[in-house]
Design a protein around this motif. Sequence first.
Motif, mmCIF file in Angstrom:
data_model
loop_
_atom_site.group_PDB
_atom_site.id
_atom_site.type_symbol
_atom_site.label_atom_id
_atom_site.label_comp_id
_atom_site.label_asym_id
_atom_site.label_seq_id
_atom_site.Cartn_x
_atom_site.Cartn_y
_atom_site.Cartn_z
ATOM 1 N N LEU A 237 84.961 27.914 60.699
ATOM 2 C CA LEU A 237 86.384 28.096 60.480
ATOM 3 C C LEU A 237 86.704 29.329 59.629
ATOM 4 N N ALA A 238 85.658 29.948 59.072
ATOM 5 C CA ALA A 238 85.877 31.140 58.255
ATOM 6 C C ALA A 238 86.481 32.246 59.114
ATOM 7 N N PRO A 239 87.423 32.996 58.582
ATOM 8 C CA PRO A 239 88.049 34.052 59.366
ATOM 9 C C PRO A 239 87.129 35.240 59.633
ATOM 10 N N ASP A 240 86.053 35.389 58.841
ATOM 11 C CA ASP A 240 85.171 36.543 58.989
ATOM 12 C C ASP A 240 83.714 36.094 58.894
ATOM 13 N N GLN A 241 82.928 36.389 59.923
ATOM 14 C CA GLN A 241 81.514 36.022 59.932
ATOM 15 C C GLN A 241 80.596 37.200 59.608
ATOM 16 N N SER A 242 81.167 38.358 59.332
ATOM 17 C CA SER A 242 80.314 39.512 59.037
ATOM 18 C C SER A 242 79.526 39.247 57.764
ATOM 19 N N GLY A 243 78.328 39.780 57.732
ATOM 20 C CA GLY A 243 77.481 39.605 56.565
ATOM 21 C C GLY A 243 76.624 38.350 56.606
ATOM 22 N N LEU A 244 76.797 37.515 57.632
ATOM 23 C CA LEU A 244 75.959 36.326 57.746
ATOM 24 C C LEU A 244 74.576 36.731 58.237
ATOM 25 N N PRO A 245 73.557 35.934 57.948
ATOM 26 C CA PRO A 245 72.204 36.269 58.405
ATOM 27 C C PRO A 245 72.077 36.092 59.911
ATOM 28 N N PRO A 246 71.040 36.687 60.497
ATOM 29 C CA PRO A 246 70.800 36.493 61.930
ATOM 30 C C PRO A 246 70.731 35.006 62.271
ATOM 31 N N ALA A 247 71.154 34.681 63.485
ATOM 32 C CA ALA A 247 71.212 33.272 63.899
ATOM 33 C C ALA A 247 70.372 33.023 65.137
ATOM 34 N N ASN A 248 69.702 31.887 65.151
ATOM 35 C CA ASN A 248 69.027 31.365 66.338
ATOM 36 C C ASN A 248 69.810 30.139 66.761
ATOM 37 N N ILE A 249 70.456 30.216 67.905
ATOM 38 C CA ILE A 249 71.303 29.117 68.379
ATOM 39 C C ILE A 249 70.712 28.576 69.668
ATOM 40 N N ARG A 250 70.516 27.272 69.707
ATOM 41 C CA ARG A 250 69.985 26.597 70.886
ATOM 42 C C ARG A 250 71.033 25.622 71.383
ATOM 43 N N VAL A 251 71.383 25.714 72.654
ATOM 44 C CA VAL A 251 72.368 24.800 73.236
ATOM 45 C C VAL A 251 71.789 24.140 74.475
ATOM 46 N N ARG A 252 72.157 22.910 74.667
ATOM 47 C CA ARG A 252 71.721 22.144 75.834
ATOM 48 C C ARG A 252 72.861 22.107 76.845
ATOM 49 N N GLU A 253 72.510 22.053 78.109
ATOM 50 C CA GLU A 253 73.516 22.095 79.176
ATOM 51 C C GLU A 253 74.539 20.971 79.057
ATOM 52 N N TYR A 254 74.098 19.776 78.693
ATOM 53 C CA TYR A 254 74.998 18.625 78.649
ATOM 54 C C TYR A 254 75.291 18.173 77.215
ATOM 55 N N ASP A 255 75.326 19.114 76.314
ATOM 56 C CA ASP A 255 75.627 18.830 74.907
ATOM 57 C C ASP A 255 77.143 18.845 74.716
ATOM 58 N N PRO A 256 77.711 17.801 74.128
ATOM 59 C CA PRO A 256 79.161 17.811 73.904
ATOM 60 C C PRO A 256 79.605 18.928 72.945
ATOM 61 N N LEU A 257 78.670 19.489 72.188
ATOM 62 C CA LEU A 257 78.997 20.579 71.264
ATOM 63 C C LEU A 257 78.694 21.960 71.854
ATOM 64 N N ARG A 258 78.306 22.004 73.108
ATOM 65 C CA ARG A 258 77.891 23.250 73.757
ATOM 66 C C ARG A 258 78.945 24.350 73.664
ATOM 67 N N ASP A 259 80.159 24.040 74.025
ATOM 68 C CA ASP A 259 81.210 25.064 74.015
ATOM 69 C C ASP A 259 81.445 25.621 72.610
ATOM 70 N N TYR A 260 81.344 24.753 71.604
ATOM 71 C CA TYR A 260 81.506 25.209 70.217
ATOM 72 C C TYR A 260 80.362 26.147 69.819
ATOM 73 N N ALA A 261 79.145 25.803 70.221
ATOM 74 C CA ALA A 261 77.996 26.641 69.900
ATOM 75 C C ALA A 261 78.114 28.010 70.568
ATOM 76 N N LEU A 262 78.539 28.033 71.826
ATOM 77 C CA LEU A 262 78.704 29.305 72.529
ATOM 78 C C LEU A 262 79.814 30.141 71.894
ATOM 79 N N ALA A 263 80.893 29.503 71.503
ATOM 80 C CA ALA A 263 81.992 30.224 70.845
ATOM 81 C C ALA A 263 81.536 30.780 69.495
ATOM 82 N N TYR A 264 80.749 29.998 68.762
ATOM 83 C CA TYR A 264 80.231 30.459 67.477
ATOM 84 C C TYR A 264 79.307 31.660 67.672
ATOM 85 N N ALA A 265 78.444 31.595 68.658
ATOM 86 C CA ALA A 265 77.555 32.719 68.945
ATOM 87 C C ALA A 265 78.374 33.976 69.253
ATOM 88 N N GLU A 266 79.427 33.817 70.019
ATOM 89 C CA GLU A 266 80.272 34.966 70.368
ATOM 90 C C GLU A 266 80.975 35.525 69.131
#
Length: 79
Positions: free
Chosen positions: A1-30
């Motif tokens: 929910l933070a307005p600015d993600q700059s300065g955060l450390p590199p991220a490894n994001i793993r999402v599953r095809e049928y995960d109810p949180l999938r869309d949130y994870a993809l949006a966060y990665a973007e």
Amino acid sequence: LAPDQSGLPPANIRVREYDPLRDYALAYAERLRAAGVPVALQEVPGHLHASVYLSRVLPTARQALDRTAGALRSAHGLD
């Protein structure tokens, strides 16, 4: 929910095809990428949220777990 993600450390994001949180994870990665944060995104087809717990009985879950472990080892200079 933070307005600015700059300065955060590199991220490894793993999402599953049928995960109810999938869309949130993809949006966060973007949002991280848009802020210039390096992101390694792995999408695991045919799996549910928390399928990693099936790694003893489901070969593709074991493979996904191994890829995640490898990414973490690499990120911490342990490879």
